[in-house]
Design a protein around this motif. Structure first.
Motif, PDB file in Angstrom:
ATOM      1  N   THR A   1       0.589  -1.055   0.269  1.00 60.12           N
ATOM      2  CA  THR A   1       0.402  -0.605   0.073  1.00 60.12           C
ATOM      3  C   THR A   1       1.397   1.745  -0.166  1.00 60.12           C
ATOM      4  O   THR A   1       0.310   2.075  -0.950  1.00 60.12           O
ATOM      5  CB  THR A   1      -0.631   0.290   0.894  1.00 60.12           C
ATOM      6  OG1 THR A   1      -1.856  -1.309   1.174  1.00 60.12           O
ATOM      7  CG2 THR A   1      -1.749   1.335   1.173  1.00 60.12           C
ATOM      8  N   GLU A   2       1.854   1.215   0.793  1.00 65.37           N
ATOM      9  CA  GLU A   2       2.489   2.317   0.758  1.00 65.37           C
ATOM     10  C   GLU A   2       3.816   2.661  -0.236  1.00 65.37           C
ATOM     11  O   GLU A   2       3.539   3.546  -0.860  1.00 65.37           O
ATOM     12  CB  GLU A   2       3.797   1.861   2.119  1.00 65.37           C
ATOM     13  CG  GLU A   2       4.411   3.511   2.419  1.00 65.37           C
ATOM     14  CD  GLU A   2       6.065   2.848   3.142  1.00 65.37           C
ATOM     15  OE1 GLU A   2       7.071   3.324   3.096  1.00 65.37           O
ATOM     16  OE2 GLU A   2       5.853   1.919   3.742  1.00 65.37           O
TER      17      GLU A   2
ATOM     18  N   SER B   1       2.395   1.594  -3.634  1.00 67.99           N
ATOM     19  CA  SER B   1       1.230   1.963  -4.623  1.00 67.99           C
ATOM     20  C   SER B   1       0.858   3.828  -4.385  1.00 67.99           C
ATOM     21  O   SER B   1       0.622   4.770  -5.450  1.00 67.99           O
ATOM     22  CB  SER B   1       0.242   1.284  -4.227  1.00 67.99           C
ATOM     23  OG  SER B   1      -0.718   1.822  -4.515  1.00 67.99           O
ATOM     24  N   ASN B   2       1.342   3.882  -2.842  1.00 66.22           N
ATOM     25  CA  ASN B   2       1.049   5.412  -3.127  1.00 66.22           C
ATOM     26  C   ASN B   2       1.933   6.235  -3.305  1.00 66.22           C
ATOM     27  O   ASN B   2       1.750   7.192  -4.120  1.00 66.22           O
ATOM     28  CB  ASN B   2       0.987   6.170  -0.844  1.00 66.22           C
ATOM     29  CG  ASN B   2      -0.290   4.948  -0.607  1.00 66.22           C
ATOM     30  OD1 ASN B   2      -1.279   5.106  -1.764  1.00 66.22           O
ATOM     31  ND2 ASN B   2      -0.300   5.066   0.529  1.00 66.22           N
ATOM     32  N   ARG B   3       2.957   5.334  -3.207  1.00 63.44           N
ATOM     33  CA  ARG B   3       4.047   6.183  -4.414  1.00 63.44           C
ATOM     34  C   ARG B   3       4.212   6.695  -5.678  1.00 63.44           C
ATOM     35  O   ARG B   3       4.523   7.530  -6.446  1.00 63.44           O
ATOM     36  CB  ARG B   3       6.152   5.897  -4.107  1.00 63.44           C
ATOM     37  CG  ARG B   3       5.716   6.071  -2.342  1.00 63.44           C
ATOM     38  CD  ARG B   3       6.362   7.139  -2.047  1.00 63.44           C
ATOM     39  NE  ARG B   3       4.988   8.073  -1.367  1.00 63.44           N
ATOM     40  CZ  ARG B   3       4.344   7.681   0.120  1.00 63.44           C
ATOM     41  NH1 ARG B   3       4.797   6.807   0.509  1.00 63.44           N
ATOM     42  NH2 ARG B   3       3.553   8.431  -0.448  1.00 63.44           N
TER      43      ARG B   3
ATOM     44  N   GLN C   1       1.476   6.480  -7.268  1.00 66.25           N
ATOM     45  CA  GLN C   1      -0.077   7.380  -7.266  1.00 66.25           C
ATOM     46  C   GLN C   1       0.839   8.620  -7.499  1.00 66.25           C
ATOM     47  O   GLN C   1       1.017   8.902  -7.966  1.00 66.25           O
ATOM     48  CB  GLN C   1      -0.805   7.634  -6.050  1.00 66.25           C
ATOM     49  CG  GLN C   1      -2.119   8.045  -6.460  1.00 66.25           C
ATOM     50  CD  GLN C   1      -2.313   7.669  -8.253  1.00 66.25           C
ATOM     51  OE1 GLN C   1      -2.285   6.705  -7.938  1.00 66.25           O
ATOM     52  NE2 GLN C   1      -2.960   8.974  -9.039  1.00 66.25           N
ATOM     53  N   GLU C   2       2.163   8.566  -6.466  1.00 69.01           N
ATOM     54  CA  GLU C   2       2.824  10.510  -6.218  1.00 69.01           C
ATOM     55  C   GLU C   2       3.163  10.451  -7.471  1.00 69.01           C
ATOM     56  O   GLU C   2       3.157  12.171  -8.609  1.00 69.01           O
ATOM     57  CB  GLU C   2       3.655  10.554  -5.212  1.00 69.01           C
ATOM     58  CG  GLU C   2       2.703  10.415  -4.258  1.00 69.01           C
ATOM     59  CD  GLU C   2       4.482  10.939  -3.473  1.00 69.01           C
ATOM     60  OE1 GLU C   2       5.131  12.125  -2.975  1.00 69.01           O
ATOM     61  OE2 GLU C   2       4.453   9.912  -2.438  1.00 69.01           O
TER      62      GLU C   2
ATOM     63  N   SER D   1       0.813  11.090 -10.390  1.00 66.73           N
ATOM     64  CA  SER D   1      -0.330  12.975 -10.377  1.00 66.73           C
ATOM     65  C   SER D   1       0.334  13.986 -11.417  1.00 66.73           C
ATOM     66  O   SER D   1       0.045  15.019 -12.221  1.00 66.73           O
ATOM     67  CB  SER D   1      -0.026  12.459  -9.340  1.00 66.73           C
ATOM     68  OG  SER D   1       1.167  13.334  -8.592  1.00 66.73           O
TER      69      SER D   1
END
Length: 237
Positions: A202-203, A205-207, A209-210, A213
């Motif tokens: 999850t961590e 995956s958030n990176r 997503q950064e 963006s």
């Protein structure tokens, strides 16, 4: 006329030297001037410059106008110029300066000028720190920065990015972040697939997503595909 009289009175009483607004402008202007020529110029150095200005410019200017100018006019208009007059003027100057030093210059410096200067210095440093923290908060995380460079490397057709100290050092110079963190993330994204917990995935995956963006703003559709392909190696089975 009222403002002019207030300025004259402020000069005579030496209150102008302790004006907070003028002192702030002087500090900021001095810091900006020297920092433009010497990048590592410190606020402590500016503090010393402003203190030097107090003693060698403000104090001497005040005393020169308050005593020196009248003494000069007296000598110029004196009908008989005698050496005794010089002696008297010298003694009077010494007594006047000592009196001003004892009751105006020294007390004003320690009780008003220096405390205000220290406060202005701390406010300036705090603003610089807050601005730096704001920039850090706005910057992408280290993993996202590595992902962004990884995508540009792929889009450029170089495929040269490697997990070693050389590339970690180069990316450190580019992004201005910790070299150890850069190398760690190079190992993460370029190394072999590792078994990850759902929390770790999850961590990561958030990176991703950064990084997405960033490329969404640039409208790089090819970048999204590259990120999707790379992210597949981290999928939790």
């Amino acid at each position: 006329m009222k403002n002019v009289m207030q300025k004259i009175l402020s000069f005579i009483t030496f209150d102008f030297a302790f004006d907070r607004n003028c002192l702030t402008q002087q500090f900021n202007a001095t810091q900006a001037l020297y920092q433009s020529n010497i990048p590592f110029w410190s606020t402590n150095s500016t503090r010393q410059k402003v203190i030097g200005r107090y003693w060698f410019e403000l104090v001497l200017t005040h005393f020169s106008f308050l005593f020196g100018l009248p003494a000069l006019l007296f000598l110029m208009t004196s009908a008989h110029f005698e050496s005794a007059q010089i002696t008297i003027i010298f003694l009077a100057a010494l007594i006047t300066f000592s009196t001003l030093m004892l009751f105006v210059y020294w007390p004003g410096f320690y009780n008003s000028f220096l405390p205000q200067l220290e406060t202005i210095k701390e406010i300036h440093e705090r603003k610089q720190f807050d601005q730096l923290e704001k920039c850090k908060r706005a910057q992408f995380s280290n993993p996202a920065l590595v992902l962004i460079y990884y995508v540009f490397d792929k889009l450029g057709g170089n495929n040269s990015l490697q997990c070693n100290d050389r590339y970690a050092e180069l990316l450190t110079k580019l992004f201005g972040v910790d070299q150890g963190s850069i190398k760690k993330n190079l190992e993460l994204f370029l190394g072999k697939r590792k078994n990850l917990s759902e929390r770790k995935y999850t961590e990561i995956s958030n990176r991703f997503q950064e990084a997405r963006s960033f490329f969404e703003e640039l409208q790089f559709k090819e970048a999204q595909q590259i990120l999707d392909q790379l992210e597949q190696k981290f999928k939790v089975s």
